[in-house]
Motif scaffolding. Structure first.
Motif, short mmCIF file in Angstrom:
data_model
loop_
_atom_site.label_atom_id
_atom_site.label_comp_id
_atom_site.label_asym_id
_atom_site.label_seq_id
_atom_site.Cartn_x
_atom_site.Cartn_y
_atom_site.Cartn_z
N GLU A 41 73.10 9.45 29.48
CA GLU A 41 73.26 9.59 30.93
C GLU A 41 72.38 10.69 31.52
O GLU A 41 72.44 10.96 32.72
CB GLU A 41 74.72 9.95 31.27
N HIS A 42 71.57 11.33 30.70
CA HIS A 42 70.82 12.49 31.19
C HIS A 42 69.92 12.16 32.38
O HIS A 42 69.64 13.02 33.21
CB HIS A 42 69.98 13.10 30.05
N HIS A 43 69.46 10.89 32.47
CA HIS A 43 68.60 10.52 33.60
C HIS A 43 69.33 10.62 34.94
O HIS A 43 68.70 10.72 35.98
CB HIS A 43 68.02 9.12 33.40
N ILE A 44 70.67 10.63 34.93
CA ILE A 44 71.43 10.82 36.16
C ILE A 44 71.18 12.23 36.70
O ILE A 44 71.20 12.46 37.91
CB ILE A 44 72.94 10.56 35.93
N GLY A 45 70.92 13.17 35.77
CA GLY A 45 70.60 14.53 36.19
C GLY A 45 69.38 14.57 37.09
O GLY A 45 69.30 15.39 38.02
N GLU A 46 68.42 13.69 36.83
CA GLU A 46 67.22 13.64 37.68
C GLU A 46 67.59 13.18 39.09
O GLU A 46 67.03 13.67 40.08
CB GLU A 46 66.19 12.70 37.04
N PHE A 47 68.53 12.23 39.19
CA PHE A 47 69.02 11.79 40.51
C PHE A 47 69.68 12.96 41.24
O PHE A 47 69.48 13.16 42.44
CB PHE A 47 70.01 10.63 40.34
N HIS A 48 70.47 13.75 40.53
CA HIS A 48 71.12 14.90 41.15
C HIS A 48 70.09 15.91 41.66
O HIS A 48 70.22 16.46 42.76
CB HIS A 48 72.06 15.58 40.15
N THR A 49 69.06 16.15 40.85
CA THR A 49 68.00 17.08 41.26
C THR A 49 67.29 16.56 42.50
O THR A 49 67.02 17.32 43.44
CB THR A 49 66.98 17.27 40.12
N TRP A 50 67.00 15.26 42.52
CA TRP A 50 66.36 14.63 43.69
C TRP A 50 67.21 14.84 44.94
O TRP A 50 66.70 15.23 46.00
CB TRP A 50 66.18 13.13 43.40
N LEU A 51 68.52 14.60 44.83
CA LEU A 51 69.40 14.74 45.98
C LEU A 51 69.43 16.19 46.46
O LEU A 51 69.32 16.46 47.67
CB LEU A 51 70.81 14.27 45.64
N GLN A 52 69.56 17.13 45.53
CA GLN A 52 69.62 18.53 45.93
C GLN A 52 68.33 18.97 46.61
O GLN A 52 68.36 19.75 47.57
CB GLN A 52 69.93 19.40 44.71
N ASN A 53 67.20 18.46 46.15
CA ASN A 53 65.93 18.75 46.82
C ASN A 53 65.94 18.21 48.24
O ASN A 53 65.45 18.87 49.18
CB ASN A 53 64.76 18.17 46.02
N LYS A 54 66.48 17.02 48.43
CA LYS A 54 66.56 16.43 49.78
C LYS A 54 67.43 17.30 50.69
O LYS A 54 67.17 17.41 51.90
CB LYS A 54 67.15 15.02 49.71
N LEU A 55 68.47 17.87 50.12
CA LEU A 55 69.41 18.67 50.91
C LEU A 55 68.98 20.13 51.03
O LEU A 55 69.64 20.93 51.68
CB LEU A 55 70.81 18.61 50.30
N GLY A 56 67.86 20.47 50.35
CA GLY A 56 67.38 21.85 50.41
C GLY A 56 68.21 22.82 49.61
O GLY A 56 68.30 24.00 49.94
N VAL A 57 68.82 22.31 48.51
CA VAL A 57 69.67 23.13 47.66
C VAL A 57 68.96 23.35 46.33
O VAL A 57 68.27 22.46 45.83
CB VAL A 57 71.03 22.43 47.41
#
Length: 377
Positions: free
Chosen positions: A357-373
Protein backbone atom coordinates in the motif's frame (compact mmCIF):
# COMPACT_ATOMS: atom_id res chain seq x y z
CA UNK A 1 0.36 14.93 13.46
CA UNK A 2 1.33 11.43 12.31
CA UNK A 3 2.70 8.23 13.77
CA UNK A 4 6.49 8.30 14.08
CA UNK A 5 9.28 5.75 14.74
CA UNK A 6 7.75 3.15 12.43
CA UNK A 7 9.61 0.04 11.21
CA UNK A 8 10.64 0.25 7.53
CA UNK A 9 7.74 -1.98 6.45
CA UNK A 10 5.21 0.63 7.54
CA UNK A 11 4.60 4.24 6.56
CA UNK A 12 2.00 6.55 8.11
CA UNK A 13 -1.35 7.52 6.64
CA UNK A 14 -2.92 10.94 6.89
CA UNK A 15 -4.24 11.75 10.34
CA UNK A 16 -7.92 11.36 11.12
CA UNK A 17 -8.78 15.05 10.80
CA UNK A 18 -8.15 14.90 7.04
CA UNK A 19 -11.28 12.74 6.73
CA UNK A 20 -13.55 14.63 9.14
CA UNK A 21 -12.62 18.29 9.51
CA UNK A 22 -14.92 20.74 7.68
CA UNK A 23 -11.99 23.15 7.25
CA UNK A 24 -9.92 20.47 5.45
CA UNK A 25 -12.87 19.65 3.19
CA UNK A 26 -13.34 23.36 2.42
CA UNK A 27 -9.66 23.59 1.42
CA UNK A 28 -10.07 20.53 -0.81
CA UNK A 29 -13.11 22.09 -2.49
CA UNK A 30 -11.13 25.24 -3.26
CA UNK A 31 -7.70 23.85 -4.09
CA UNK A 32 -8.57 20.46 -5.60
CA UNK A 33 -12.14 20.14 -6.96
CA UNK A 34 -12.46 23.77 -8.11
CA UNK A 35 -8.86 23.98 -9.34
CA UNK A 36 -8.51 20.76 -11.38
CA UNK A 37 -10.27 19.14 -14.33
CA UNK A 38 -13.42 17.48 -12.97
CA UNK A 39 -15.44 14.93 -14.97
CA UNK A 40 -19.22 15.33 -15.05
CA UNK A 41 -21.64 14.36 -17.86
CA UNK A 42 -21.69 11.65 -20.52
CA UNK A 43 -21.69 13.87 -23.61
CA UNK A 44 -24.16 11.69 -25.56
CA UNK A 45 -26.83 12.38 -22.95
CA UNK A 46 -26.81 16.05 -23.96
CA UNK A 47 -28.36 14.88 -27.19
CA UNK A 48 -29.91 18.09 -28.56
CA UNK A 49 -29.64 21.87 -28.22
CA UNK A 50 -31.18 22.90 -24.90
CA UNK A 51 -30.51 19.59 -23.14
CA UNK A 52 -28.85 20.33 -19.81
CA UNK A 53 -27.52 18.78 -16.61
CA UNK A 54 -26.39 20.32 -13.34
CA UNK A 55 -23.57 19.09 -11.11
CA UNK A 56 -21.98 20.00 -7.82
CA UNK A 57 -18.29 20.75 -8.39
CA UNK A 58 -16.60 21.82 -5.17
CA UNK A 59 -18.81 24.54 -3.71
CA UNK A 60 -20.36 25.47 -7.06
CA UNK A 61 -23.39 24.32 -9.01
CA UNK A 62 -22.36 23.94 -12.66
CA UNK A 63 -24.77 23.94 -15.61
CA UNK A 64 -23.74 21.85 -18.63
CA UNK A 65 -25.74 22.26 -21.85
CA UNK A 66 -25.71 21.64 -25.57
CA UNK A 67 -25.71 24.91 -27.54
CA UNK A 68 -27.27 25.65 -30.93
CA UNK A 69 -23.98 25.09 -32.76
CA UNK A 70 -23.73 21.57 -31.29
CA UNK A 71 -20.91 22.37 -28.88
CA UNK A 72 -21.13 21.75 -25.15
CA UNK A 73 -21.07 24.79 -22.87
CA UNK A 74 -20.58 25.00 -19.13
CA UNK A 75 -21.63 27.86 -16.85
CA UNK A 76 -21.93 28.61 -13.17
CA UNK A 77 -25.59 27.85 -12.45
CA UNK A 78 -26.19 31.32 -11.01
CA UNK A 79 -28.31 34.19 -12.31
CA UNK A 80 -26.25 37.37 -12.72
CA UNK A 81 -29.04 39.56 -11.31
CA UNK A 82 -29.50 38.53 -7.67
CA UNK A 83 -27.74 35.16 -7.53
CA UNK A 84 -30.70 32.78 -7.66
CA UNK A 85 -29.99 29.25 -8.84
CA UNK A 86 -30.91 29.23 -12.52
CA UNK A 87 -31.72 25.54 -13.11
CA UNK A 88 -33.03 23.74 -10.06
CA UNK A 89 -33.47 20.33 -11.74
CA UNK A 90 -30.61 17.82 -12.12
CA UNK A 91 -31.40 17.44 -15.82
CA UNK A 92 -33.90 18.62 -18.37
CA UNK A 93 -34.39 20.46 -21.64
CA UNK A 94 -35.21 24.05 -22.57
CA UNK A 95 -36.43 25.13 -25.98
CA UNK A 96 -34.47 28.31 -26.59
CA UNK A 97 -33.19 29.80 -23.35
CA UNK A 98 -32.66 29.46 -19.60
CA UNK A 99 -34.94 31.66 -17.52
CA UNK A 100 -34.34 32.50 -13.87
CA UNK A 101 -37.42 31.55 -11.82
CA UNK A 102 -36.96 34.61 -9.56
CA UNK A 103 -37.02 37.72 -11.80
CA UNK A 104 -37.14 36.09 -15.25
CA UNK A 105 -33.73 37.17 -16.47
CA UNK A 106 -33.28 35.00 -19.54
CA UNK A 107 -30.09 33.63 -21.10
CA UNK A 108 -29.46 32.07 -24.50
CA UNK A 109 -27.87 28.64 -24.86
CA UNK A 110 -24.58 30.48 -25.42
CA UNK A 111 -24.95 32.14 -22.00
CA UNK A 112 -25.68 35.62 -23.33
CA UNK A 113 -28.35 37.70 -21.57
CA UNK A 114 -31.23 37.87 -24.08
CA UNK A 115 -34.18 39.21 -22.07
CA UNK A 116 -35.31 40.57 -18.72
CA UNK A 117 -38.31 42.58 -17.55
CA UNK A 118 -37.80 46.23 -18.63
CA UNK A 119 -34.43 45.40 -20.19
CA UNK A 120 -35.10 47.76 -23.11
CA UNK A 121 -35.19 50.63 -20.63
CA UNK A 122 -31.65 49.71 -19.53
CA UNK A 123 -29.65 50.17 -22.76
CA UNK A 124 -26.39 50.51 -20.85
CA UNK A 125 -26.40 46.82 -19.84
CA UNK A 126 -23.90 44.81 -21.87
CA UNK A 127 -25.65 41.53 -22.63
CA UNK A 128 -22.39 39.57 -22.87
CA UNK A 129 -20.86 41.14 -19.76
CA UNK A 130 -23.99 40.28 -17.79
CA UNK A 131 -24.38 36.86 -19.33
CA UNK A 132 -23.74 33.60 -17.49
CA UNK A 133 -20.21 33.02 -16.20
CA UNK A 134 -18.41 30.54 -18.41
CA UNK A 135 -16.62 27.48 -17.06
CA UNK A 136 -13.78 25.84 -19.02
CA UNK A 137 -14.95 22.66 -20.73
CA UNK A 138 -13.35 19.74 -22.62
CA UNK A 139 -14.69 16.52 -24.10
CA UNK A 140 -12.66 13.32 -23.83
CA UNK A 141 -13.59 9.63 -23.85
CA UNK A 142 -17.19 10.73 -24.50
CA UNK A 143 -17.35 12.59 -21.17
CA UNK A 144 -17.53 16.28 -20.36
CA UNK A 145 -14.75 17.60 -18.13
CA UNK A 146 -14.95 21.06 -16.56
CA UNK A 147 -12.51 23.28 -14.71
CA UNK A 148 -13.57 26.20 -12.52
CA UNK A 149 -10.12 27.75 -12.30
CA UNK A 150 -9.60 31.07 -14.07
CA UNK A 151 -6.51 29.54 -15.68
CA UNK A 152 -7.02 25.76 -15.89
CA UNK A 153 -4.09 23.38 -15.55
CA UNK A 154 -2.96 21.50 -18.63
CA UNK A 155 -5.57 18.87 -19.54
CA UNK A 156 -2.85 16.96 -21.37
CA UNK A 157 -0.55 16.90 -18.35
CA UNK A 158 -3.14 16.21 -15.64
CA UNK A 159 -5.75 13.99 -17.31
CA UNK A 160 -3.97 12.37 -20.26
CA UNK A 161 -0.84 12.28 -18.10
CA UNK A 162 -2.60 10.11 -15.52
CA UNK A 163 -3.39 7.57 -18.25
CA UNK A 164 0.20 7.62 -19.54
CA UNK A 165 1.51 7.19 -15.99
CA UNK A 166 -0.65 4.09 -15.59
CA UNK A 167 -0.68 2.48 -19.06
CA UNK A 168 2.50 3.88 -20.61
CA UNK A 169 0.74 5.71 -23.45
CA UNK A 170 -2.62 7.24 -24.43
CA UNK A 171 -3.08 4.83 -27.37
CA UNK A 172 -3.71 1.96 -24.95
CA UNK A 173 -6.93 3.56 -23.74
CA UNK A 174 -7.94 4.95 -27.12
CA UNK A 175 -8.14 1.38 -28.47
CA UNK A 176 -11.29 0.88 -26.37
CA UNK A 177 -13.12 3.61 -28.31
CA UNK A 178 -14.82 4.75 -25.10
CA UNK A 179 -16.37 7.81 -26.75
CA UNK A 180 -18.28 5.51 -29.12
CA UNK A 181 -19.59 3.10 -26.49
CA UNK A 182 -23.11 3.22 -25.04
CA UNK A 183 -24.25 3.22 -21.41
CA UNK A 184 -25.69 -0.21 -20.70
CA UNK A 185 -26.21 0.47 -17.01
CA UNK A 186 -25.74 3.36 -14.58
CA UNK A 187 -25.82 2.97 -10.81
CA UNK A 188 -25.48 5.89 -8.39
CA UNK A 189 -24.15 5.15 -4.91
CA UNK A 190 -24.52 7.51 -1.96
CA UNK A 191 -21.52 6.61 0.20
CA UNK A 192 -21.27 7.78 3.81
CA UNK A 193 -17.51 8.17 3.66
CA UNK A 194 -14.84 10.70 2.77
CA UNK A 195 -13.79 10.77 -0.89
CA UNK A 196 -10.16 9.95 0.01
CA UNK A 197 -11.14 6.68 1.67
CA UNK A 198 -12.75 5.65 -1.64
CA UNK A 199 -9.64 6.57 -3.65
CA UNK A 200 -7.33 4.81 -1.22
CA UNK A 201 -9.49 1.70 -1.35
CA UNK A 202 -9.47 1.72 -5.15
CA UNK A 203 -5.68 2.09 -5.23
CA UNK A 204 -4.88 -1.06 -3.25
CA UNK A 205 -5.75 -4.75 -3.32
CA UNK A 206 -4.51 -5.75 0.12
CA UNK A 207 -8.22 -6.06 0.98
CA UNK A 208 -9.20 -8.04 -2.13
CA UNK A 209 -8.81 -11.54 -0.69
CA UNK A 210 -10.84 -10.49 2.35
CA UNK A 211 -13.86 -8.78 0.83
CA UNK A 212 -13.91 -9.51 -2.94
CA UNK A 213 -14.48 -13.28 -3.43
CA UNK A 214 -16.10 -12.84 -6.87
CA UNK A 215 -13.35 -10.52 -8.15
CA UNK A 216 -10.47 -12.71 -6.97
CA UNK A 217 -12.14 -15.72 -8.62
CA UNK A 218 -12.01 -13.89 -11.97
CA UNK A 219 -8.62 -12.21 -11.31
CA UNK A 220 -6.65 -14.72 -9.17
CA UNK A 221 -3.56 -12.51 -8.79
CA UNK A 222 -5.67 -10.03 -6.80
CA UNK A 223 -5.84 -12.61 -3.99
CA UNK A 224 -2.11 -11.96 -3.45
CA UNK A 225 -2.78 -8.33 -2.59
CA UNK A 226 -1.15 -6.63 -5.55
CA UNK A 227 -3.27 -3.90 -7.11
CA UNK A 228 -3.79 -3.64 -10.86
CA UNK A 229 -2.02 -0.28 -10.69
CA UNK A 230 1.20 -1.47 -9.13
CA UNK A 231 3.39 -1.03 -12.19
CA UNK A 232 3.14 0.78 -15.52
CA UNK A 233 1.20 -1.09 -18.18
CA UNK A 234 0.23 -4.05 -15.99
CA UNK A 235 -3.15 -5.63 -16.52
CA UNK A 236 -4.45 -8.33 -14.18
CA UNK A 237 -4.98 -11.54 -16.12
CA UNK A 238 -8.22 -13.53 -16.07
CA UNK A 239 -8.04 -16.96 -14.43
CA UNK A 240 -7.49 -19.95 -16.74
CA UNK A 241 -11.06 -21.25 -16.46
CA UNK A 242 -12.61 -17.78 -16.64
CA UNK A 243 -14.40 -16.93 -19.89
CA UNK A 244 -15.40 -13.32 -19.24
CA UNK A 245 -15.44 -10.45 -16.74
CA UNK A 246 -18.76 -11.56 -15.23
CA UNK A 247 -19.98 -12.38 -11.73
CA UNK A 248 -19.70 -16.14 -12.37
CA UNK A 249 -16.81 -16.07 -14.86
CA UNK A 250 -19.12 -17.03 -17.71
CA UNK A 251 -18.75 -15.67 -21.22
CA UNK A 252 -18.92 -11.90 -21.60
CA UNK A 253 -20.34 -9.81 -24.43
CA UNK A 254 -18.90 -8.81 -27.80
CA UNK A 255 -15.27 -7.78 -27.54
CA UNK A 256 -14.43 -4.19 -28.41
CA UNK A 257 -12.73 -4.47 -31.84
CA UNK A 258 -9.84 -2.08 -31.16
CA UNK A 259 -8.60 -3.94 -28.08
CA UNK A 260 -5.09 -5.27 -28.75
CA UNK A 261 -4.26 -8.96 -28.38
CA UNK A 262 -2.04 -8.29 -25.38
CA UNK A 263 -4.95 -6.42 -23.73
CA UNK A 264 -7.36 -9.32 -24.20
CA UNK A 265 -8.35 -11.26 -21.06
CA UNK A 266 -6.90 -8.52 -18.88
CA UNK A 267 -8.26 -5.90 -16.49
CA UNK A 268 -6.71 -2.44 -16.24
CA UNK A 269 -7.50 0.21 -13.63
CA UNK A 270 -6.67 3.92 -13.86
CA UNK A 271 -7.14 6.69 -11.30
CA UNK A 272 -7.49 10.18 -12.75
CA UNK A 273 -7.21 12.53 -9.80
CA UNK A 274 -9.21 13.85 -8.14
CA UNK A 275 -12.40 11.89 -8.85
CA UNK A 276 -12.37 9.44 -11.77
CA UNK A 277 -11.71 5.69 -11.90
CA UNK A 278 -11.57 3.96 -15.28
CA UNK A 279 -11.71 0.15 -15.47
CA UNK A 280 -10.94 -1.53 -18.80
CA UNK A 281 -11.84 -5.11 -19.80
CA UNK A 282 -12.09 -6.54 -23.33
CA UNK A 283 -15.87 -6.23 -23.77
CA UNK A 284 -16.76 -3.19 -21.64
CA UNK A 285 -15.51 -0.20 -19.68
CA UNK A 286 -16.58 0.75 -16.15
CA UNK A 287 -16.33 4.49 -15.56
CA UNK A 288 -16.69 5.94 -12.02
CA UNK A 289 -17.15 9.63 -11.23
CA UNK A 290 -17.04 10.78 -7.60
CA UNK A 291 -18.84 13.87 -6.34
CA UNK A 292 -17.54 14.78 -2.85
CA UNK A 293 -20.53 16.38 -1.09
CA UNK A 294 -19.34 16.64 2.53
CA UNK A 295 -16.42 15.39 4.67
CA UNK A 296 -18.38 12.17 5.31
CA UNK A 297 -20.47 11.86 2.14
CA UNK A 298 -19.52 11.09 -1.48
CA UNK A 299 -21.88 10.37 -4.36
CA UNK A 300 -20.40 7.94 -6.90
CA UNK A 301 -21.91 7.62 -10.37
CA UNK A 302 -20.83 4.48 -12.19
CA UNK A 303 -21.40 3.73 -15.90
CA UNK A 304 -21.04 0.35 -17.57
CA UNK A 305 -20.22 1.02 -21.24
CA UNK A 306 -20.64 -1.50 -24.08
CA UNK A 307 -20.58 -1.56 -27.87
CA UNK A 308 -23.72 0.25 -29.12
CA UNK A 309 -25.23 -2.82 -30.78
CA UNK A 310 -24.94 -4.77 -27.51
CA UNK A 311 -27.07 -2.15 -25.73
CA UNK A 312 -29.49 -1.57 -28.62
CA UNK A 313 -30.15 -5.29 -29.10
CA UNK A 314 -31.28 -5.63 -25.49
CA UNK A 315 -28.67 -8.27 -24.69
CA UNK A 316 -28.55 -9.22 -21.02
CA UNK A 317 -25.66 -7.35 -19.41
CA UNK A 318 -26.61 -8.18 -15.83
CA UNK A 319 -23.95 -10.86 -15.16
CA UNK A 320 -21.41 -8.39 -16.47
CA UNK A 321 -22.77 -5.50 -14.39
CA UNK A 322 -23.23 -7.60 -11.25
CA UNK A 323 -19.52 -8.35 -10.85
CA UNK A 324 -18.39 -4.77 -10.39
CA UNK A 325 -21.63 -3.74 -8.69
CA UNK A 326 -20.75 -6.24 -5.96
CA UNK A 327 -17.17 -4.95 -5.89
CA UNK A 328 -18.52 -1.41 -5.49
CA UNK A 329 -20.88 -2.43 -2.68
CA UNK A 330 -18.11 -4.34 -0.90
CA UNK A 331 -15.70 -1.42 -1.25
CA UNK A 332 -18.19 1.25 -0.19
CA UNK A 333 -19.33 -0.84 2.80
CA UNK A 334 -15.67 -1.04 3.88
CA UNK A 335 -15.27 2.72 3.49
CA UNK A 336 -18.43 3.32 5.52
CA UNK A 337 -17.09 1.02 8.26
CA UNK A 338 -13.88 3.04 8.29
CA UNK A 339 -15.34 6.56 8.29
CA UNK A 340 -16.58 6.61 11.93
CA UNK A 341 -13.10 5.66 13.18
CA UNK A 342 -11.58 8.71 11.50
CA UNK A 343 -12.89 10.80 14.42
CA UNK A 344 -11.79 8.30 17.09
CA UNK A 345 -8.91 9.11 19.42
CA UNK A 346 -7.40 5.86 18.13
CA UNK A 347 -6.91 7.56 14.74
CA UNK A 348 -5.82 11.03 15.84
CA UNK A 349 -2.34 10.30 14.45
CA UNK A 350 -3.67 8.14 11.62
CA UNK A 351 -2.92 4.53 10.72
CA UNK A 352 -0.23 2.70 8.77
CA UNK A 353 0.35 1.40 5.24
CA UNK A 354 1.98 -1.98 4.56
CA UNK A 355 4.44 -2.37 1.63
CA UNK A 356 1.76 -3.24 -0.97
CA UNK A 357 0.00 0.00 0.00
CA UNK A 358 3.01 2.31 0.10
CA UNK A 359 1.96 3.96 -3.18
CA UNK A 360 -1.02 5.43 -1.29
CA UNK A 361 1.58 7.51 0.57
CA UNK A 362 2.36 9.24 -2.72
CA UNK A 363 -1.35 10.17 -3.03
CA UNK A 364 -1.24 11.64 0.47
CA UNK A 365 1.86 13.67 -0.38
CA UNK A 366 0.17 14.93 -3.57
CA UNK A 367 -2.90 16.03 -1.60
CA UNK A 368 -0.87 17.78 1.09
CA UNK A 369 1.05 19.65 -1.60
CA UNK A 370 -2.26 20.79 -3.11
CA UNK A 371 -3.38 22.02 0.30
CA UNK A 372 -0.05 23.73 0.99
CA UNK A 373 0.75 21.45 3.93
CA UNK A 374 4.14 19.87 4.66
CA UNK A 375 3.98 16.24 3.53
CA UNK A 376 4.14 13.50 6.13
CA UNK A 377 6.19 11.09 3.99
Amino acid sequence: MTITNLPPSLIPTLSGEYYTAPEVFAQEQERVFEAMWFCVARAAELDKPGAFRTYQVGRESVLISRSRDGSIKAFLNICRHRGAKLCTEESGEVKRAFQCPYHAWTYGLDGKLVAAPNLTSMPDIDRTEYGLINVHVREWLGYVWVCLADEPPSFEADVLGAVVERLGDVESIERYGIENLSVGKRITYDVKANWKLIIENFMECYHCATIHPELTEVLPEFADGYAAQYYVGHGAEFGEEIQGFTVDGSEGLDRIPGVAEDQDRRYYAITVRPQVFINLVPDHVIFHRMYPMAPDRTVVECDWLYLPHVVESGKDVERSVELFHRVNQQDFDACERTQPAMSSKAYVKGGVLVPSEHHIGEFHTWLQNKLGVSATH
